[in-house]
Design a protein around this motif. Structure first.
Motif, PDB file in Angstrom:
ATOM      1  N   ILE A  51       3.300  -0.185 -11.809  1.00  0.00           N
ATOM      2  CA  ILE A  51       4.574  -0.817 -12.152  1.00  0.00           C
ATOM      3  C   ILE A  51       5.755  -0.157 -11.440  1.00  0.00           C
ATOM      4  CG2 ILE A  51       6.157  -1.368 -14.029  1.00  0.00           C
ATOM      5  CD1 ILE A  51       3.597  -3.050 -13.935  1.00  0.00           C
ATOM      6  N   ASP A  52       5.777   1.168 -11.366  1.00  0.00           N
ATOM      7  CA  ASP A  52       6.892   1.851 -10.691  1.00  0.00           C
ATOM      8  C   ASP A  52       6.967   1.459  -9.217  1.00  0.00           C
ATOM      9  OD1 ASP A  52       7.732   3.093 -12.975  1.00  0.00           O
ATOM     10  OD2 ASP A  52       6.752   5.010 -12.547  1.00  0.00           O
ATOM     11  N   GLY A  53       5.820   1.349  -8.557  1.00  0.00           N
ATOM     12  CA  GLY A  53       5.800   0.941  -7.149  1.00  0.00           C
ATOM     13  C   GLY A  53       6.322  -0.465  -6.955  1.00  0.00           C
ATOM     14  N   VAL A  54       5.995  -1.344  -7.901  1.00  0.00           N
ATOM     15  CA  VAL A  54       6.499  -2.722  -7.842  1.00  0.00           C
ATOM     16  C   VAL A  54       8.021  -2.718  -7.922  1.00  0.00           C
ATOM     17  CG1 VAL A  54       6.585  -4.909  -9.083  1.00  0.00           C
ATOM     18  CG2 VAL A  54       4.395  -3.751  -8.773  1.00  0.00           C
ATOM     19  N   ARG A  55       8.582  -1.950  -8.837  1.00  0.00           N
ATOM     20  CA  ARG A  55      10.041  -1.906  -9.013  1.00  0.00           C
ATOM     21  C   ARG A  55      10.741  -1.347  -7.781  1.00  0.00           C
ATOM     22  NH1 ARG A  55       9.488   0.551 -15.105  1.00  0.00           N
ATOM     23  NH2 ARG A  55       9.182  -1.437 -16.205  1.00  0.00           N
ATOM     24  N   MET A  56      10.184  -0.296  -7.196  1.00  0.00           N
ATOM     25  CA  MET A  56      10.793   0.303  -6.007  1.00  0.00           C
ATOM     26  C   MET A  56      10.812  -0.685  -4.844  1.00  0.00           C
ATOM     27  SD  MET A  56       9.132   4.124  -6.141  1.00  0.00           S
ATOM     28  CE  MET A  56       9.678   4.462  -4.477  1.00  0.00           C
ATOM     29  N   LEU A  57       9.705  -1.387  -4.640  1.00  0.00           N
ATOM     30  CA  LEU A  57       9.634  -2.322  -3.519  1.00  0.00           C
ATOM     31  C   LEU A  57      10.523  -3.541  -3.777  1.00  0.00           C
ATOM     32  CD1 LEU A  57       8.384  -2.713  -0.775  1.00  0.00           C
ATOM     33  CD2 LEU A  57       6.360  -3.712  -1.868  1.00  0.00           C
ATOM     34  N   ALA A  58      10.609  -3.964  -5.025  1.00  0.00           N
ATOM     35  CA  ALA A  58      11.484  -5.092  -5.362  1.00  0.00           C
ATOM     36  C   ALA A  58      12.937  -4.760  -5.051  1.00  0.00           C
ATOM     37  CB  ALA A  58      11.315  -5.457  -6.832  1.00  0.00           C
ATOM     38  N   PHE A  59      13.366  -3.552  -5.332  1.00  0.00           N
ATOM     39  CA  PHE A  59      14.754  -3.160  -5.060  1.00  0.00           C
ATOM     40  C   PHE A  59      15.056  -3.264  -3.562  1.00  0.00           C
ATOM     41  CE2 PHE A  59      17.947   0.002  -3.889  1.00  0.00           C
ATOM     42  CZ  PHE A  59      18.986  -0.347  -4.744  1.00  0.00           C
ATOM     43  N   LYS A  60      14.123  -2.856  -2.731  1.00  0.00           N
ATOM     44  CA  LYS A  60      14.336  -2.898  -1.281  1.00  0.00           C
ATOM     45  C   LYS A  60      14.614  -4.313  -0.794  1.00  0.00           C
ATOM     46  CE  LYS A  60      12.020  -1.947   3.130  1.00  0.00           C
ATOM     47  NZ  LYS A  60      10.840  -1.353   3.799  1.00  0.00           N
ATOM     48  N   TYR A  61      14.000  -5.313  -1.407  1.00  0.00           N
ATOM     49  CA  TYR A  61      14.097  -6.677  -0.904  1.00  0.00           C
ATOM     50  C   TYR A  61      15.056  -7.555  -1.707  1.00  0.00           C
ATOM     51  CZ  TYR A  61      10.483  -5.859   2.545  1.00  0.00           C
ATOM     52  OH  TYR A  61       9.792  -5.387   3.633  1.00  0.00           O
ATOM     53  N   ALA A 117       0.832  -1.204   0.000  1.00  0.00           N
ATOM     54  CA  ALA A 117       0.000   0.000   0.000  1.00  0.00           C
ATOM     55  C   ALA A 117       0.867   1.255   0.000  1.00  0.00           C
ATOM     56  CB  ALA A 117      -0.930  -0.021   1.215  1.00  0.00           C
ATOM     57  N   ARG A 118       1.944   1.252   0.792  1.00  0.00           N
ATOM     58  CA  ARG A 118       2.798   2.449   0.909  1.00  0.00           C
ATOM     59  C   ARG A 118       3.504   2.755  -0.407  1.00  0.00           C
ATOM     60  NH1 ARG A 118       5.976   0.578   4.596  1.00  0.00           N
ATOM     61  NH2 ARG A 118       4.444   1.013   6.237  1.00  0.00           N
ATOM     62  N   HIS A 119       3.953   1.742  -1.107  1.00  0.00           N
ATOM     63  CA  HIS A 119       4.699   1.944  -2.353  1.00  0.00           C
ATOM     64  C   HIS A 119       3.800   1.956  -3.587  1.00  0.00           C
ATOM     65  CE1 HIS A 119       8.081   0.808   0.257  1.00  0.00           C
ATOM     66  NE2 HIS A 119       8.868   1.365  -0.641  1.00  0.00           N
ATOM     67  N   ARG A 120       2.527   1.724  -3.376  1.00  0.00           N
ATOM     68  CA  ARG A 120       1.556   1.601  -4.472  1.00  0.00           C
ATOM     69  C   ARG A 120       2.023   0.535  -5.475  1.00  0.00           C
ATOM     70  NH1 ARG A 120      -1.288   3.867  -8.820  1.00  0.00           N
ATOM     71  NH2 ARG A 120      -3.446   4.302  -8.251  1.00  0.00           N
ATOM     72  N   ALA A 121       2.333  -0.616  -4.913  1.00  0.00           N
ATOM     73  CA  ALA A 121       2.768  -1.756  -5.719  1.00  0.00           C
ATOM     74  C   ALA A 121       1.621  -2.721  -5.999  1.00  0.00           C
ATOM     75  CB  ALA A 121       3.887  -2.503  -5.004  1.00  0.00           C
ATOM     76  N   GLY A 122       0.432  -2.349  -5.622  1.00  0.00           N
ATOM     77  CA  GLY A 122      -0.736  -3.186  -5.829  1.00  0.00           C
ATOM     78  C   GLY A 122      -1.897  -2.668  -5.009  1.00  0.00           C
ATOM     79  N   ILE A 123      -2.891  -3.530  -4.804  1.00  0.00           N
ATOM     80  CA  ILE A 123      -4.120  -3.150  -4.095  1.00  0.00           C
ATOM     81  C   ILE A 123      -4.291  -4.078  -2.897  1.00  0.00           C
ATOM     82  CG2 ILE A 123      -6.626  -2.922  -4.275  1.00  0.00           C
ATOM     83  CD1 ILE A 123      -6.255  -2.405  -7.275  1.00  0.00           C
ATOM     84  N   VAL A 124      -4.590  -3.491  -1.751  1.00  0.00           N
ATOM     85  CA  VAL A 124      -4.787  -4.239  -0.510  1.00  0.00           C
ATOM     86  C   VAL A 124      -6.272  -4.210  -0.159  1.00  0.00           C
ATOM     87  CG1 VAL A 124      -4.191  -4.387   1.933  1.00  0.00           C
ATOM     88  CG2 VAL A 124      -2.461  -3.665   0.270  1.00  0.00           C
ATOM     89  N   VAL A 125      -6.838  -5.381   0.130  1.00  0.00           N
ATOM     90  CA  VAL A 125      -8.267  -5.489   0.428  1.00  0.00           C
ATOM     91  C   VAL A 125      -8.456  -6.087   1.816  1.00  0.00           C
ATOM     92  CG1 VAL A 125      -8.831  -5.752  -2.019  1.00  0.00           C
ATOM     93  CG2 VAL A 125      -8.466  -7.790  -0.619  1.00  0.00           C
TER      94      VAL A 125
END
Length: 453
Positions: A361-371, A328-336
């Motif tokens: 897509i940008d949020g996914v890439r940012m979060l992937a880099f962190k991990y 949710a914080r990185h906007r890497a997807g949707i949380v329900v």
């Protein structure tokens, strides 16, 4: 330093989370240390000559020699029970607690008669917390959990108080540094031609997950979205001692009942080899994970989420765990919300639109880099470079210093298990029609009931 990694899970071409974690630990540590990765199985020849570290099988026959040849021993789970000589070792012991086993156990074993099972899992964790010098966990939440546990066990004391926070180290699960490149076919080759928008469930179906809500959602959406498919990638666990859980059978039964089985909802058999997993991840459009609002969720770290991030796929997941907060914080997807079918439907419909999909897509890439593994293992590298024994566990006369008082917990739990077995035998005999035979047994039953209270 020489480091021994004692994997609790099998190291093969097909690996589950614990084995992948130790494989990646070995790769990260090998450039700086002498590393041996030991698994409970015979190592396949295909893996023996492809690594920069030693690969061996750990057994009761060779474990003493393995321990003696290394400075640091990193282990997880039942390993500490399997090799009790670790309690007497003068090596630096690192307990990997990234998986809070008793919380998962409570999702499977919640009947009153299951209490001894959970008690044994808690005892297993207690033993590691009592004896190890360092502790690994996956998140700040888990770190708080284990610090509280250490305090309750007396490990936070005048000798350790000023350094205990440096001994509980966050080392989450990670993902490969380089983006995946297709090297072969994935699961799409087995799908029908209409399948254009695929939701991927990228792991096993365990009791603490909620595949049923997602299957019902696909059933509701299918008339409007005939291109929608849900693929369950994890079938039989590669470790043959881990059996298919009831939740998987319920998921298959529901898909069959709704007329979706292996049409709109596909269950892949077996387990995908680790070196071709990326081909299957790249076949997906969305990564999904559904679970419940539980204590297990609160302290969990859903490693399958990282697989989706690695493949560059937006995620739909239920809230409650730390990775849902990150998504949710990185906007890497949707949380329900858990079990909210309408929210799942809205999320899938939103991401089905290509314009909306692209905004994540940008949020996914940012979060992937962190991990990336190279990032998350930095704290492990620092630990191994500066490792020392805990001051309240300094070795005395060649043995690791024991608890200052006799710990009867192990004996008590063993007695509890014997009592349960005895009660089961009594249940059988008491069903006999012989009153003469059962009279003394009823007296014993009353004694057991009194002892329980």
């Amino acid at each position: 330093m020489s480091i021994l990694l004692l994997s609790p899970d099998v190291i093969t071409e097909r690996m589950a989370g614990p084995a992948i974690r130790y494989w990646e630990f070995a790769k990260a540590l090998a450039p700086f240390h002498t590393v041996t990765l030991a698994a409970p199985n015979a190592i396949p020849d295909t893996l023996q000559h492809t690594t920069s570290f030693s690969l061996v099988q750990h057994t009761p026959e060779n474990i003493t020699e393995l321990i003696s040849c290394h400075d640091i021993v990193i282990f997880q789970g039942y390993i500490f029970d399997l090799y009790p000589m670790l309690r007497e070792s003068d090596k630096v012991l690192v307990a990997d607690l990234y998986d809070p086993v008793p919380l998962e156990g409570l999702e499977q074993h919640h009947a009153p008669q299951d209490r001894p099972i959970i008690a044994d899992q808690v005892r297993m964790m207690n033993e590691q917390l009592k004896w190890a010098d360092y502790f690994l966990c996956a998140s700040e939440r888990q770190r708080d959990l284990w610090l509280g546990h250490l305090l309750a066990l007396g490990r936070i004391n005048p000798l350790t108080y000023h350094e205990i926070q440096q001994r509980v180290i966050i080392v989450p699960f990670g993902l490969p540094d380089s983006a995946p490149q297709r090297t072969g076919t994935g699961f799409r080759q087995s799908l029908d031609n209409e399948a254009e928008f695929v939701l991927l469930w990228g792991g096993g179906i365990w009791e603490w997950f909620d595949p049923l809500t997602l299957i019902r959602v696909v059933h509701r959406l299918s008339p409007r979205y005939p291109d929608l498919r849900l693929v369950f990638l994890g079938g039989q666990h590669p470790n043959t001692t881990i059996h298919t859980m009831p939740k998987q059978h319920r998921a298959i039964a529901l898909a069959q009942e709704l007329g979706l089985y292996n049409t709109q909802v596909i269950f892949q058999s077996g387990w995908v080899p680790y070196d071709v997993l990326h081909n299957h991840l790249l076949d997906a459009d969305i990564g999904v994970s559904a679970h419940f609002d539980s204590l297990e969720t609160h302290f969990s770290f859903r490693t399958r989420i990282l697989s989706y991030l690695w493949a560059g796929k937006p995620i739909i997941t239920t809230q409650g765990d730390v990775l849902a907060d990150e998504i949710a914080r990185h906007r890497a997807g949707i949380v329900v919300n858990p079990t909210d079918e309408d929210a799942w439907i809205a999320a899938i419909e939103k991401l089905h639109n290509p314009k909306n999909y692209a905004t994540y897509i940008d949020g996914v890439r940012m979060l992937a880099f962190k991990y990336r593994w190279s990032n998350v293992t930095q704290s492990l590298l620092s630990l191994c470079a500066n490792a020392s024994r805990a001051p309240d566990r300094i070795v005395e006369n060649g043995l690791r210093k024991s608890q200052p008082r006799r710990d009867c917990e192990h004996d008590y739990n063993a007695l509890q298990l014997q009592k349960v077995a005895l009660e089961q035998q009594l249940d059988f005999i008491e069903n006999s029609h012989s009153m003469r035979l059962t009279a003394p047994l009823r007296t014993l039953r009353r004694w057991l009931t009194h002892w329980k209270t």
